[in-house]
Design a protein around this motif. Structure first.
Motif, PDB file in Angstrom:
ATOM      1  N   LYS A  44      47.466  38.874-139.607  1.00 17.91           N
ATOM      2  CA  LYS A  44      48.570  39.791-139.333  1.00 17.91           C
ATOM      3  C   LYS A  44      49.710  39.584-140.334  1.00 17.91           C
ATOM      4  O   LYS A  44      50.379  40.545-140.742  1.00 17.91           O
ATOM      5  CB  LYS A  44      49.094  39.593-137.902  1.00 17.91           C
ATOM      6  N   SER A  45      49.948  38.332-140.733  1.00 18.22           N
ATOM      7  CA  SER A  45      51.035  38.065-141.673  1.00 18.22           C
ATOM      8  C   SER A  45      50.750  38.682-143.036  1.00 18.22           C
ATOM      9  O   SER A  45      51.684  38.994-143.791  1.00 18.22           O
ATOM     10  CB  SER A  45      51.264  36.554-141.821  1.00 18.22           C
ATOM     11  N   GLU A  46      49.471  38.861-143.380  1.00 16.38           N
ATOM     12  CA  GLU A  46      49.131  39.514-144.643  1.00 16.38           C
ATOM     13  C   GLU A  46      49.619  40.964-144.659  1.00 16.38           C
ATOM     14  O   GLU A  46      50.015  41.490-145.701  1.00 16.38           O
ATOM     15  CB  GLU A  46      47.614  39.465-144.865  1.00 16.38           C
ATOM     16  N   PRO A  62      36.164  34.581-138.648  1.00 18.38           N
ATOM     17  CA  PRO A  62      36.214  33.478-139.622  1.00 18.38           C
ATOM     18  C   PRO A  62      37.121  33.745-140.814  1.00 18.38           C
ATOM     19  O   PRO A  62      37.340  32.853-141.628  1.00 18.38           O
ATOM     20  CB  PRO A  62      34.749  33.349-140.100  1.00 18.38           C
ATOM     21  N   ARG A  63      37.640  34.942-140.939  1.00 17.71           N
ATOM     22  CA  ARG A  63      38.391  35.324-142.133  1.00 17.71           C
ATOM     23  C   ARG A  63      39.872  34.978-141.986  1.00 17.71           C
ATOM     24  O   ARG A  63      40.430  35.048-140.891  1.00 17.71           O
ATOM     25  CB  ARG A  63      38.263  36.832-142.396  1.00 17.71           C
ATOM     26  N   SER A  64      40.496  34.635-143.130  1.00 20.56           N
ATOM     27  CA  SER A  64      41.942  34.421-143.126  1.00 20.56           C
ATOM     28  C   SER A  64      42.689  35.696-143.507  1.00 20.56           C
ATOM     29  O   SER A  64      43.887  35.809-143.273  1.00 20.56           O
ATOM     30  CB  SER A  64      42.323  33.299-144.105  1.00 20.56           C
ATOM     31  N   HIS A  65      41.995  36.662-144.121  1.00 19.73           N
ATOM     32  CA  HIS A  65      42.619  37.913-144.541  1.00 19.73           C
ATOM     33  C   HIS A  65      41.976  39.097-143.826  1.00 19.73           C
ATOM     34  O   HIS A  65      40.784  39.064-143.529  1.00 19.73           O
ATOM     35  CB  HIS A  65      42.461  38.117-146.055  1.00 19.73           C
ATOM     36  N   PRO A  66      42.739  40.144-143.550  1.00 18.42           N
ATOM     37  CA  PRO A  66      42.132  41.365-143.014  1.00 18.42           C
ATOM     38  C   PRO A  66      41.232  41.997-144.077  1.00 18.42           C
ATOM     39  O   PRO A  66      41.345  41.689-145.263  1.00 18.42           O
ATOM     40  CB  PRO A  66      43.340  42.273-142.722  1.00 18.42           C
TER      41      PRO A  66
END
Length: 366
Positions: free
Chosen positions: A192-194, A257-261
Motif C-alpha cells: 500500500k505504501s508503494e 509473498p510480494r512486497s510490491h503491488p
C-alpha cells in the motif's frame, strides 16, 4: 524519450522546465488511505512492538551504511551528477530539508529502495539506471523521497531484515507463526505504501506519461516501442475484473509473498489519482501542511480510510469485491451467488430451458 515511444540512447539531457514546489507539504497530502490504515493495523498487530523494539536496538545500522560506502557508488556532484541534481530537486519540491544520501549499487535487477532506521538511505540499482530515461528516473527518485518524507524507511528496513535474515532472528521471543504474521502484515502495508510513493513521484516529476512509461518498463523491459500505455492500463482493468471467485482468491494468494503491488495495478491507481480533484488541489497549492500534522485526528484518518475502502469495494469489478458489496447491501440468494462464483453453475447445462446467463429465480432450488 519522447511520448511517441522512441527511446533515446543513454541519458540525454532533457531541457529543464518549471515545476511546482510544495512548501511544507505533509505526507498526508499524497498518502493512499490504504497505506495509512494498513500501517495502523500493523502497529496494532500482537507482538509487533516486541519485534520492532528488539530489531531497532540490534539491527546493524552503521554496518548497513558502511556496506554501501564500501561496495556501492555514492551519488554526488562528482559521481552520477545528474542523479544528484534530481535528488536535490525532488527534496526541494517536496520541501525535505535534509537530503538523504543516495547510492548506486551493481545489480542487473531494476530496483530502488529507501531504507534506514535512524536516517533514510536511498539505493538504486544499475539495472534501473540502465533501463529508464531521465524523466522516468526523476519519478523514481521522487518516489523514494516520498518514502523518506513519510517515514517509511524504518518499516521497510524491518521487513528486509525479517525476510532476508529470518534464520538469524531466532532469539526474538516469538514463535515462527507470529513472525510470519508480522512479515505478512509488513508486506501488506508496504504494498500500500508503494501507491503513496508513486503519487509522490508524480508530484516531483509532474509528468504522468513518464511515470506510466517507467512502470511499463519495469513490467516489459527496454522494448517501449512495442508497448502502449492505453493497452497496458487495459491489462489492469482485465486483471481486476476477470475470472470468478476462484480467481479472486488466487489473486490474493499470488500477491501475499510480494512486497510490491502488480505493476499494472500501480499504473491504474496512479492514473486514477492524477485525474482526481485531490491531485488538482495539490497542484493548485491547496494541501495539508506538516505544521498541522500534530493536530490531525486519528479518527479522521480512520474515517477517510474506511470511506476509501467502501468506495473501492462498490466500484470494483472483482467478483469477490462484488460479493462483499452484495453482502453489505443485503442481497438475497447469497448461496447461489457463491456457487456460481466458484463455477458451480458455469459448466452445467441450463435447467428447464433457462439460459445460463439469467439471474436466479425465486423458485430456483437451493
Amino acid at each position: 524519450m519522447s511520448d511517441d515511444g522512441h527511446q533515446n540512447n543513454g541519458h540525454e539531457h532533457v531541457p529543464s522546465r518549471q515545476r511546482r514546489r510544495f512548501p511544507g507539504i505533509s505526507s498526508r497530502a499524497y498518502e493512499h488511505p490504504a497505506d495509512r490504515s494498513a500501517l495502523v493495523a500493523l502497529r496494532k498487530l500482537s507482538g509487533f512492538d516486541t519485534v520492532f523494539k528488539a530489531l531497532s536496538a540490534l539491527l546493524p545500522e552503521r554496518s548497513l551504511r558502511l556496506l554501501f560506502l564500501s561496495d556501492s557508488v555514492r551519488v554526488s556532484d562528482q559521481q552520477f551528477a545528474y542523479l544528484n541534481d534530481m535528488l536535490r530537486d525532488a527534496c526541494y519540491i517536496l520541501d525535505l530539508e535534509k537530503v538523504p544520501p543516495m547510492y548506486v549499487t551493481q545489480d542487473p535487477q531494476p530496483n530502488a529502495m529507501c531504507i534506514g532506521l535512524d536516517e533514510p538511505i536511498i539505493v538504486v540499482t544499475t539495472g534501473l539506471v540502465d533501463l529508464l530515461d531521465e524523466e522516468e528516473i526523476r519519478a523514481v527518485v521522487g518516489h523514494e523521497v516520498g518514502h523518506a518524507l513519510s517515514g517509511h524507511s524504518v518499516y521497510r528496513t524491518i521487513l528486509l531484515f525479517l525476510t532476508s535474515l529470518a534464520l538469524r532472528v531466532a532469539w526474538i521471543p516469538l514463535g515462527n507463526l507470529a513472525i510470519m504474521a508480522i512479515v505478512t502484515a509488513l508486506r501488506e502495508w508496504f504494498r500500500k505504501s508503494e501507491l503513496s510513493a508513486d503519487r509522490a513521484g508524480l508530484l516531483v516529476g509532474q509528468d504522468l506519461r513518464a511515470s506510466m512509461r517507467g512502470l511499463m518498463k519495469l513490467a516489459g523491459g527496454h522494448h517501449l516501442h512495442e508497448m502502449n500505455v492505453d493497452a497496458f492500463l487495459k491489462q489492469a482493468e482485465e486483471y481486476e475484473a476477470g475470472g470468478d471467485l476462484r480467481d479472486s482468491v488466487l489473486k490474493i494468494l499470488n500477491v501475499l509473498p510480494r512486497s510490491h503491488p502488480f505493476t499494472t495495478v500501480r499504473a491504474a491507481e496512479l492514473k486514477k489519482w492524477a485525474e482526481s480533484r485531490d491531485y488538482q488541489r495539490i497542484m493548485d497549492g491547496h494541501y495539508p501542511r506538516r505544521t498541522e500534522d500534530k493536530d490531525t485526528s486519528v479518527t479522521d484518518s480512520f474515517r477517510e480510510s474506511a470511506a476509501s475502502y467502501a468506495t473501492n469495494v462498490k466500484s470494483s469489478k472483482d467478483p469477490l469485491m462484488k460479493l462483499v458489496s452484495d453482502i453489505a447491501g443485503g442481497a438475497g440468494d447469497l448461496g447461489g451467488r457463491v456457487r456460481r462464483g466458484f463455477g458451480g453453475f458455469t459448466n452445467s447445462a441450463p435447467q428447464d430451458g433457462e439460459p445460463p446467463t439469467d439471474p436466479p429465480r425465486d423458485n430456483e432450488e437451493g
